[in-house]
Design an enzyme around this catalytic site. Structure first.
Site, PDB file in Angstrom:
ATOM      1  N   GLU A 130       5.167  11.434   9.416  1.00  0.00           N
ATOM      2  CA  GLU A 130       3.905  10.968   8.845  1.00  0.00           C
ATOM      3  C   GLU A 130       3.390  11.924   7.769  1.00  0.00           C
ATOM      4  O   GLU A 130       2.812  11.490   6.769  1.00  0.00           O
ATOM      5  CB  GLU A 130       2.841  10.869   9.952  1.00  0.00           C
ATOM      6  CG  GLU A 130       2.950   9.615  10.788  1.00  0.00           C
ATOM      7  CD  GLU A 130       2.480   8.394  10.036  1.00  0.00           C
ATOM      8  OE1 GLU A 130       3.163   7.997   9.074  1.00  0.00           O
ATOM      9  OE2 GLU A 130       1.445   7.836  10.400  1.00  0.00           O
ATOM     10  N   THR A 183      -2.448   6.523   0.928  1.00  0.00           N
ATOM     11  CA  THR A 183      -3.162   7.240   1.980  1.00  0.00           C
ATOM     12  C   THR A 183      -3.801   8.510   1.414  1.00  0.00           C
ATOM     13  O   THR A 183      -4.934   8.841   1.741  1.00  0.00           O
ATOM     14  CB  THR A 183      -2.209   7.609   3.129  1.00  0.00           C
ATOM     15  OG1 THR A 183      -1.598   6.404   3.587  1.00  0.00           O
ATOM     16  CG2 THR A 183      -2.951   8.240   4.283  1.00  0.00           C
TER      17      THR A 183
END
Lengths: 316, 316
Positions: A130, A183
């Site tokens: 991630e 993001t």
């Protein structure tokens, strides 16, 4: 010798759940990737096929690859793995596309190696994947992808994860506006400080949401799905956000918010029918905007990543 | 005609429970005030006797009086009430002394009037009494005093309260350093903004504590009893705070923190024996400081304010 190939389902996930920024997440049953993973004699991680997404094939640049390498390294495994990824969760959608790949890779390899690691350790490896995608090793998507249901990250340092009770009626409706929203951009819009007053409101809501989930009090869940800190900033990046909220609540949804860092938005409902009604309302609301979008409804996934099948072939 | 006098027990309470600043609170079984309340023909609130504390007798300057007046006003009651207060909870101790009086007054009057108001409404009236004591109408002591057990204030506007499951083994040990520390001073030491990072940690801990309480996971409860926002500031006002914490944790307590705005400190334990051991350790630790103090151990009160007896006299 034998070669075992494992085929798995990796669920999409909704991080944050409005009030629980960076700490809460929920796994979905109806949306997910498929991965095939097998052990190889050759050391390292080979990503042999990716369908449904334009993603890097080099292990070091792929979230599944980075997560897999971290696990193999910790296991001191002498061989390697081969990974095929069939993406159904669109990258950049905000419903845990990279988390599904990272969680799936470590879950499958752990299975193939005989379960040497705990789910908590798997979350740690997957978070490293991630970090490649978003710049920070957040775990609010990989935790529900691996544990299933609704998870709480109490702490990142040390990593501490708890499973929260998920009432059986809970369903989700989602709309994914097909705009690009990284993001890292969604994070940079945030302010580094908040007022104590807003903080109190937020931890009151987190407490209310978790209490509502344990007691299956849908009214309390509904009232707690509120975020006065992150949503007012991030929703500026999502066209039509306020109208979508009104449409969802009018259709009977318990609450509405941004899925993770967006651009997808989600509504929680009691039961599949309200979820379908909510989906219809979201579609009606968005059709006039001229932005391509996808919608979904889903039950909650209670098991996390799961096996589809094992294939064992004799290799000459 | 008849005159009914009601005699009640009003529990002491621990507000905040470390991570839950302004939202969590817990009622105690072993420490509390006693109050006698009766309806009168004369309009208004008369405080006829106070023992155990040097508190104002005028209703408008007394927390019980202010709370009682708010209720009587909302009830459009034509008569009045007489209140006797036997304080066992020292005013200014930080274990909900004013809240016990305010909660007791409204609970008893509501009972005498035939329960016209809900517990939530009673919290609203009692909070007005609290506002007199501390300058803000906080409810994190009056809510557990009225509901019993552990309560969460999800929101102050509108007031929204939920009861959190309380594991049966939970006990508390408390030490009250007899120094003066006004709630208004304890509030003025706080900063008005916090970092987003600390906010995330705090709502992770609130989520962890509530999840631990519902699942009776004492390890999770212990790890969640952490406050990196308020405690580092307020603990500066409590001599020996860090040593007390170490003593409590060494004695086996799950966690340790400031009760409400202090100066009392509390430890939560699993069972009465660990609570007694913790109390001994706190005493040993504090004896060298030369500050007078009191200690207590207590089970959790699960019912809130409760009836001791009714007395009905014929009045000529």
């Amino acid at each position: 010798m034998e070669s075992t190939k494992i085929s798995i389902f990796c669920p999409a996930t909704i991080a944050n759940l409005s009030c629980g920024f960076d700490v809460l997440g929920m796994a979905l049953e109806g949306i997910g990737d498929r991965m095939n993973v097998s052990l190889t004699q050759e050391k390292g991680v080979q990503i042999t096929r990716i369908t449904g997404g334009d993603l890097p094939m080099e292990a070091e640049k792929n979230v599944a690859g980075v997560a897999a390498l971290a696990l193999l390294d910790a296991a001191h495994y002498q061989g390697g793995v081969a990974i095929e990824i069939e993406k159904n969760i669109l990258p950049g959608s905000g419903i845990g596309s990279s988390a599904a790949s990272a969680a799936g890779a470590v879950w499958a390899i752990n299975k193939l190696l005989g379960d040497p690691f705990t789910p908590l350790q798997l979350v740690g490896f997957a978070s490293l994947g991630e970090a490649l995608a978003s710049g920070s090793p957040h775990a609010d998507n990989v935790a529900p992808a691996l544990y299933g249901g609704i998870t709480l990250i109490r702490s990142y340092d040390p990593l501490d994860i708890a499973k929260v009770h998920c009432p059986p009626l809970l369903h989700a409706a989602l709309l994914h506006p097909q705009i690009e929203l990284k993001t890292s951009d969604s994070r940079s819009i945030l302010k580094r400080t908040i007022s104590l007053e807003k903080g109190i409101r937020q931890w009151g809501n987190v407490g209310g949401l978790i209490t509502g989930l344990f007691t299956e009090d849908y009214g309390l869940i509904s009232r707690s799905l509120e975020d006065r800190i992150i949503e007012p900033l991030r929703s500026l990046l999502i066209p039509g956000f306020d109208d979508l909220r009104q449409a969802a609540l009018k259709a009977g949804a318990l609450g509405f918010g941004i899925s993770g860092s967006g651009p997808s938005v989600f509504a929680l409902t009691t039961g599949p029918e309200v979820a379908l009604n909510t989906e219809k309302s979201l579609i009606n609301c968005y059709q006039s905007l001229g932005i391509p979008f996808k919608t979904y409804t889903s039950a909650i996934n209670h098991r996390g990543v799961r096996l589809w099948n094992y294939q064992t072939d004799s290799v000459k």
